[in-house]
Design a protein around this motif. Sequence first.
Motif, PDB file in Angstrom:
ATOM      1  N   LEU A 207     -72.314  21.410 125.024  1.00  0.00           N
ATOM      2  CA  LEU A 207     -72.246  20.014 124.571  1.00  0.00           C
ATOM      3  C   LEU A 207     -73.548  19.545 123.923  1.00  0.00           C
ATOM      4  CD1 LEU A 207     -70.769  18.672 127.933  1.00  0.00           C
ATOM      5  CD2 LEU A 207     -69.448  18.887 125.836  1.00  0.00           C
ATOM      6  N   ASP A 208     -74.674  20.110 124.346  1.00  0.00           N
ATOM      7  CA  ASP A 208     -75.994  19.646 123.889  1.00  0.00           C
ATOM      8  C   ASP A 208     -76.160  19.777 122.381  1.00  0.00           C
ATOM      9  OD1 ASP A 208     -76.686  19.383 126.572  1.00  0.00           O
ATOM     10  OD2 ASP A 208     -77.862  21.239 126.656  1.00  0.00           O
ATOM     11  N   LEU A 301     -59.365  10.264 129.477  1.00  0.00           N
ATOM     12  CA  LEU A 301     -59.619  11.489 130.251  1.00  0.00           C
ATOM     13  C   LEU A 301     -60.892  12.193 129.825  1.00  0.00           C
ATOM     14  CD1 LEU A 301     -56.032  12.963 130.556  1.00  0.00           C
ATOM     15  CD2 LEU A 301     -57.256  11.431 132.101  1.00  0.00           C
ATOM     16  N   SER A 302     -61.526  11.689 128.754  1.00  0.00           N
ATOM     17  CA  SER A 302     -62.753  12.342 128.291  1.00  0.00           C
ATOM     18  C   SER A 302     -63.850  12.234 129.353  1.00  0.00           C
ATOM     19  CB  SER A 302     -63.223  11.734 126.969  1.00  0.00           C
ATOM     20  OG  SER A 302     -63.552  10.374 127.137  1.00  0.00           O
ATOM     21  N   ASN A 429     -68.679  14.859 121.797  1.00  0.00           N
ATOM     22  CA  ASN A 429     -69.354  16.034 122.341  1.00  0.00           C
ATOM     23  C   ASN A 429     -68.356  17.079 122.804  1.00  0.00           C
ATOM     24  OD1 ASN A 429     -71.137  13.512 123.013  1.00  0.00           O
ATOM     25  ND2 ASN A 429     -72.538  15.241 122.823  1.00  0.00           N
ATOM     26  N   LEU A 430     -67.294  16.630 123.479  1.00  0.00           N
ATOM     27  CA  LEU A 430     -66.286  17.586 123.949  1.00  0.00           C
ATOM     28  C   LEU A 430     -65.685  18.329 122.766  1.00  0.00           C
ATOM     29  CD1 LEU A 430     -64.557  15.394 126.687  1.00  0.00           C
ATOM     30  CD2 LEU A 430     -65.909  17.469 127.085  1.00  0.00           C
TER      31      LEU A 430
ATOM     32  N   PRO B  55     -66.642  24.062 121.699  1.00  0.00           N
ATOM     33  CA  PRO B  55     -65.958  23.249 120.692  1.00  0.00           C
ATOM     34  C   PRO B  55     -65.588  24.028 119.431  1.00  0.00           C
ATOM     35  CG  PRO B  55     -68.292  22.658 120.797  1.00  0.00           C
ATOM     36  CD  PRO B  55     -68.036  23.611 121.919  1.00  0.00           C
ATOM     37  N   LEU B  56     -66.392  25.001 119.067  1.00  0.00           N
ATOM     38  CA  LEU B  56     -66.141  25.706 117.813  1.00  0.00           C
ATOM     39  C   LEU B  56     -65.702  27.140 118.088  1.00  0.00           C
ATOM     40  CD1 LEU B  56     -69.300  24.502 115.862  1.00  0.00           C
ATOM     41  CD2 LEU B  56     -66.980  23.627 115.657  1.00  0.00           C
ATOM     42  N   ASP B  57     -65.002  27.696 117.138  1.00  0.00           N
ATOM     43  CA  ASP B  57     -64.588  29.083 117.234  1.00  0.00           C
ATOM     44  C   ASP B  57     -65.796  29.968 116.967  1.00  0.00           C
ATOM     45  OD1 ASP B  57     -62.282  30.103 118.035  1.00  0.00           O
ATOM     46  OD2 ASP B  57     -61.208  29.865 116.125  1.00  0.00           O
ATOM     47  N   LEU B  58     -66.350  30.515 117.999  1.00  0.00           N
ATOM     48  CA  LEU B  58     -67.566  31.298 117.800  1.00  0.00           C
ATOM     49  C   LEU B  58     -67.338  32.728 118.247  1.00  0.00           C
ATOM     50  CD1 LEU B  58     -70.248  28.866 119.254  1.00  0.00           C
ATOM     51  CD2 LEU B  58     -69.975  29.493 116.859  1.00  0.00           C
TER      52      LEU B  58
END
Lengths: 484, 95
Positions: A207-208, A301-302, A429-430, B55-58
């Motif tokens: 997430l960072d 729900l986040s 971020n999610l 989050p990304l396709d890595l």
Amino acid sequence: MYQSTLAQLSTALESGQISSAELTRLYLARCHKFNNSLNCFITLNEELALQQAKYADKQRMAGNATPLTGIPVAQKDIFCTNGIKTSCGSKMLDNFIAPYDATIIERMNAAGLIILGKTNMDEFAMGSSNETSFYGPVKNPWDKNHVPGGSSGGSASAVAARLCPAATGTDTGGSIRQPASFCGVTGLKPTYGRVSRYGMIAFASSLDQAGPMTQTAEDAALMMNVIAGFDQRDSTSAAHPVDDYTAGLNDSVAGLRIGLPTQYFGEGLDSDIAKLIEDGIKELEKLGATCREIELPNTALSIPAYYVVAPAECSSNLSRFDGVRFGYRCEDPKDMSDLYLRSRGEGFGKEVKRRIMIGTYVLSAGYYEAYYLKAQRVRHLISDEFQTAFNDIDVIASPTTTAAAFKLNEKINDPISMYFSDIYTVSANLAGLPAISIPAGFVKQLPVGMQLIGNYFTESRLLNIAHQYQKMTDWHQQVPREFQ
Amino acid sequence: MSINKAEVQKIAWLARLGIDEQDIATYSEELSTILDLLERMDAVDTDDISPISHPLDLTTRLRVDAVTEQNQRDQFQQNAPQTEAGCYLVPKVIE
């Protein structure tokens, strides 16, 4: 001069109107004058900053200047800075002198920027008010009884009070955008992986993301031109081509399709903020943008998904603080267990311990599926909802926060209420999406921000829209009276 | 879901976090409240949705197997609480 933007300072330095040494002294003097009342710096980097400034002046004389050479900025104390204390707001790292530079620092040094100091923050970036810092809370320059937001509260407060023209921040669940909103500055969280995480002390690695905190979108673009890009040393760094973020600032926003998620304008939103955001969107409509309502049904729900994923990753990342290789060690440990237990028990603050325990629990045998896997599925759901929305729109607009800055001590004993102050920011971020917060007005003399969320790697477009908005408004130019 | 005092102690031990006896009740209460929040996720059916950790396709990058880092042991150990002859010192482990 101290109210100048990066763009203006760049011109002033280029024309010889002021030298970097003079500029650095000017900001250091402001820091000395005001830091006692705001507490936004943990470390002032006086000696080294002046050395850097002299070198920058030489470089400029020699014709080797970049647009930002010689401009002093503040660095969030989460970034490792070689030879300078890097505390991450924690007692655990109170004695830690980083032995290397984070990539973002290396890039800014290479571009000739000066490190004015290291800014205060919530401990290990875990907090939304800057009250969890080992070094005490930061004050909001607009009203010192209020929090500046967090976790990048020191950076936001310092830029708002013009103790520095710009600063860096990091954003795991809203830690750039929420304080930017609370302090009336511009804050961009880039796409996950756009800015290197190397040397940025890890909280929740998936997430960072680091980004600029500035007075204007134009300045954020100038800083992005320095810090964005692929880094071999960050295993999740994006190999995606990097834009010239200033190139499209003056593009037209005519025809822009804005989506307004009903879930971000419903229950819980301060009605004065709702009105200001509607006004802000009208400004964009005047420029030819169109709006439509969209649905992001699982927004609520986040927060629970985030408070599984982030603590899980934090419990793993923070296991490195063992009292052996660096950081705090307890007095006279009697055996290894005692060394670990007391070093960590005494070195970490309350909120960090809470999150490590939640993370440990949701990852432990028997609970992993019910919590951690479930959160990962919800994360997928939330991510997909954005992609569905982006089929019909270009950008999402919303408030950054449900309310303006709350009072010091108002939420510190109520973690849940503190967690919900990030309800409009954690989803980005999610999903790993870029998002920016820009000043959009004041509610009872406290600033509030408008958030724009874009699809992956559309930072240029977000900065373009924000810049066009800032050409029509002057919210971003307001400076709290005490600091004028 | 509530976390009782024994569970708090177990989690704290797993995480190697020393916590004060007098704080256990507070932790038990706070962590239980947080778990109640987390359980709101049960409101949505996610059986057909795959979990994502990123989050990304890595894909994991590979690099040439070459030495790219210099040995900076002395510099790194300046941050250590206790060292001797290039080693990190800890309390005695083996009797």
